[in-house]
Design a protein around this motif. Structure first.
Motif, PDB file in Angstrom:
ATOM      1  N   GLN A  10      -4.255 -10.437  -4.957  1.00 44.97           N
ATOM      2  CA  GLN A  10      -2.880  -9.285  -5.434  1.00 44.97           C
ATOM      3  C   GLN A  10      -3.404  -8.296  -6.540  1.00 44.97           C
ATOM      4  O   GLN A  10      -4.694  -8.789  -7.684  1.00 44.97           O
ATOM      5  N   TYR A  13      -0.714  -5.753 -12.563  1.00 48.04           N
ATOM      6  CA  TYR A  13       0.269  -3.854 -13.175  1.00 48.04           C
ATOM      7  C   TYR A  13      -0.612  -4.189 -14.364  1.00 48.04           C
ATOM      8  O   TYR A  13      -0.622  -4.662 -15.247  1.00 48.04           O
ATOM      9  N   VAL A  41      -2.426  -2.245 -10.237  1.00 50.59           N
ATOM     10  CA  VAL A  41      -1.446  -0.703  -9.385  1.00 50.59           C
ATOM     11  C   VAL A  41      -0.958   0.025 -11.191  1.00 50.59           C
ATOM     12  O   VAL A  41      -0.767  -1.410 -11.689  1.00 50.59           O
ATOM     13  N   ASP A  45       4.002   1.386  -8.327  1.00 51.00           N
ATOM     14  CA  ASP A  45       2.876   1.042  -7.708  1.00 51.00           C
ATOM     15  C   ASP A  45       2.141   1.587  -7.315  1.00 51.00           C
ATOM     16  O   ASP A  45       1.786   1.807  -6.332  1.00 51.00           O
ATOM     17  N   PRO A  47      -1.755   2.526  -6.611  1.00 49.57           N
ATOM     18  CA  PRO A  47      -3.203   1.658  -6.735  1.00 49.57           C
ATOM     19  C   PRO A  47      -3.922   2.862  -7.592  1.00 49.57           C
ATOM     20  O   PRO A  47      -4.587   4.111  -7.771  1.00 49.57           O
TER      21      PRO A  47
END
Length: 412
Positions: A10, A13, A41, A45, A47
């Motif tokens: 994943q 952040y 991210v 959110d 990217p």
């Protein structure tokens, strides 16, 4: 059936407390999970890619055609709201040198470098010593202070303002405006307005009455660049020269106050100041991550597929700690300046600007140690807090104690 080990890693952040507490461990985990280039991210959110590898960062910064500073290429503009908090950093159609590309960028960079290169190093050191002494005069009788808030965050801009051509009387107001703007205080907009108005007023004055200062030299060499472009570049230089230099001072003094290797410097010697400053640029660099570059076509980098228009962030701190190049940490920190702390390639911090920052930081540290030779931490080292930012790494405060001494101004 998909097991936990089969799931796609994943994105991370780019924010949160770990950038404040232990970014080194966080970068290590990201490298182990994703390799040399990690998906991240941003706020909302959004990217992006963070380059963690030393060689990969060198590749990105050495290829300005593939990894360009042209933010118009970004493939995410349609989802960026007008109030996105990172717009001041990742803006669109910004007029400053940060987002100029190609020959135009090289010409603008030459104007800046030429103006800074002409700064007399002895005069620069003299200004830094004088302002450092004035700041210490304000606190030396108290026996305690916060080095960050009462010293490091006040010194760099005073010196920069002086070599720009501002009067000494304007310095404190410019410092307050810049710090309000940087820290997002209530007066941030007023601070931004004060800096811009002061800069344009200074430029107007130097167009009529040029002198031996940075602003006059940039105006004389500007060619077809507009006054607006020169003003934007001057303000970028002020901001880029102030906060990272202040953090360089604070991070170096933290290292010297918490590491026994530098005890001799605290006892009145200076031989270890440069070593400590260099180690900070490797291990605790003020500029941690930089936005950004945008890919001009689909490509691969560090095993990751990067699409055209993707945002690529430069992980300076992570690259400095890349185990593939950090085979001998002692050798790297002992005078080796192959760190990425000032960037690399044609968009790196101009070399004369690095020299100015180093002169201000080193002089500020040396003057403080000369004036307050028994300075010591007032709190346990573990209690020192960092700003919760993935971009710039610095202390929120560095409380110290020392034997009260009389101000130099009283004896002059």
């Amino acid at each position: 059936m998909t097991t936990p080990d089969d799931r796609e890693p994943q994105p991370v952040y780019l924010g949160g407390p770990r950038f404040q507490t232990d970014p080194v461990a966080l970068y290590r985990e990201m490298r182990r999970e994703h390799g040399a280039v990690a998906p991240v991210v941003l706020d909302g959110d959004v990217p992006a890619w963070l380059v963690l590898g030393y060689r990969e960062l060198h590749q990105v910064t050495s290829d300005p055609q593939l990894f360009t500073r042209d933010s118009e290429l970004w493939n995410q503009w349609d989802r960026i709201p007008a109030d996105w908090p990172l717009l001041p950093m990742i803006g669109r159609k910004q007029p400053s040198i940060l987002y100029t590309v190609g020959e135009r960028h090289r010409e603008r960079a030459a104007v800046i470098s030429g103006a800074l290169e002409a700064v007399d190093p002895f005069e620069l050191k003299g200004h830094a010593e004088r302002f450092a002494d004035e700041l210490i005069d304000e606190l030396c009788g108290k026996g305690e202070c916060d080095i960050v808030g009462e010293y490091a965050m006040l010194l760099p801009l005073r010196v920069l303002a002086r070599i720009y051509g501002f009067s000494d009387e304007q310095g404190p107001g410019l410092v307050t405006a810049m710090n309000d703007m940087i820290n997002g205080r209530e007066g941030a907009l007023d601070g931004q307005r004060h800096l811009a108005e002061s800069m344009f007023a200074l430029i107007a004055d130097k167009l009529v009455r040029p002198n031996h200062d940075v602003v006059s030299r940039m105006l004389a060499a500007r060619g077809d660049f507009t006054v607006e472009e020169i003003a934007q570049d001057l303000m970028v230089m002020l901001a880029a020269g102030h906060q990272p230099t202040a953090d360089w001072i604070g991070n170096t003094l933290r290292l010297m106050l918490t590491d026994d290797r530098f005890a001799a410097s605290l006892a009145g010697g200076r031989h270890s100041v440069g070593e400590a400053m260099n180690e900070v640029l490797w291990e605790d660099t003020p500029t941690q991550n930089v936005a950004g570059r945008w890919t001009s076509r689909d490509t691969h980098l560090g095993g990751a597929r990067i699409n055209r228009g993707d945002l690529v962030l430069l992980g300076l701190a992570a690259a400095n700690a890349d185990p593939h190049v950090r085979t001998d940490a002692a050798a790297l920190t002992g005078g080796n300046n192959a760190f990425f702390s000032f960037g690399h390639g044609e968009h790196r911090c101009p070399f004369p600007a690095q020299e100015v920052a180093e002169a201000i930081a080193r002089t500020g540290i040396e003057v403080l140690l000369d004036r307050l030779p028994d300075v010591d931490l007032a709190v346990p080292a573990a209690d020192l807090a960092r700003r919760p930012s993935p971009w710039l790494r610095g202390l929120t405060a560095l409380p110290v104690t020392f034997t009260p001494t009389p101000a130099l101004g009283a004896s002059r």
